[in-house]
Structure formats: C-alpha cells, structure tokens
Design a protein around this motif. Sequence first.
Motif, PDB file in Angstrom:
ATOM      1  N   SER A  40       0.833  -1.210   0.000  1.00 23.82           N
ATOM      2  CA  SER A  40       0.000   0.000   0.000  1.00 23.82           C
ATOM      3  C   SER A  40       0.867   1.261   0.000  1.00 23.82           C
ATOM      4  O   SER A  40       0.513   2.262  -0.629  1.00 23.82           O
ATOM      5  N   TYR A  41       2.004   1.213   0.661  1.00 23.57           N
ATOM      6  CA  TYR A  41       2.924   2.359   0.662  1.00 23.57           C
ATOM      7  C   TYR A  41       3.512   2.545  -0.738  1.00 23.57           C
ATOM      8  O   TYR A  41       3.608   3.671  -1.234  1.00 23.57           O
ATOM      9  N   GLN A  44       1.074   4.283  -3.031  1.00 18.68           N
ATOM     10  CA  GLN A  44       1.065   5.737  -2.815  1.00 18.68           C
ATOM     11  C   GLN A  44       2.264   6.401  -3.493  1.00 18.68           C
ATOM     12  O   GLN A  44       2.117   7.438  -4.154  1.00 18.68           O
TER      13      GLN A  44
END
Length: 156
Positions: A40-41, A44
């Motif tokens: 998820s990082y 981003q």
Amino acid sequence: MRLTTKGRYAVTAMLDLAFHSQIKPVTLTDIAARQTISLSYLEQLFARLRRAGMVKGVRGPGGGYKLCRKTSDINIADIIAAVNEPLDSTKCGGEANCQKDQACLTHDLWMGLSEQIRNYLKSISLADLLERDQVQEVAMRQHNDAQPIEIYRHHD
C-alpha cells in the motif's frame, strides 16, 4: 537534514524497477517482496512517481510498471522531489524566517549544505547506480531470496 522513509523507499523502488523492468514490466507486489516495503505504501509512492512522469503502468496480463525515461535521464534528486520529500537542512524550510521572522546566524550555512546535497543527488542517475557491481549483486540476491506476497481477496 533527515531523509525520511518516503524518499528512501522511492529511490529503492525506482532502482529495483530500473533493474528488473529491462525485460518486462514489474509489479508492485514483486518490488514489495524484494524490498520488504508495504504494498500500500508503494502504491502511494508510485501514484506520485506516475504524476511526475517517471513511471507508467502497463495493463493486462504481464502488466506492471515501466520507466517513462531512460535510466540516465532520471536522477536521485528528482525521484525524491517527486514524492514531495524536501531536501532542506534549514529549520525554516529555506524561508529565512528562522529567528523572529528573520534569518538566523547559521541560515546561510544550512542553505549551502542543502544545495550541496541537492547537487550531489542530481549528479547521480539510476543508470549510474545500475552500473555499480554491488547494486547488481544485491539486486540478484534479492531477486533470488524474495518470498512471494500473498494477496487475499474477499469473495462475496
């Protein structure tokens, strides 16, 4: 000045992408597994890198990400800037309002350091890093050691 994980991870992920996308697009899941960075990082970070015109997504089977430019045209300072990581050693963010709305005694010193760091990172491209033997060795070791990340999907 302290480079946060955002800048470090962005550079690491871009170097991984540069190394592995020479043959085919690379999935963020593969980068996450090799570099032990949260998926998820990475999503981003890659949204910001995509907006900065550094990477592009390739859809469909065998899809993933590729670089938009040659590795020699992407420098480390630009990667860090793309994820909104400041390269600034001052307390005031370069605004010269560090002490009672005016420059402090050491403002110029820290501004000079920031400029040196920026120039150093601008002078290093992904291609420069890819040419280093140690980078090649580590990338191959990570490729061989990576454990697949399982993605669980909830089925209704």
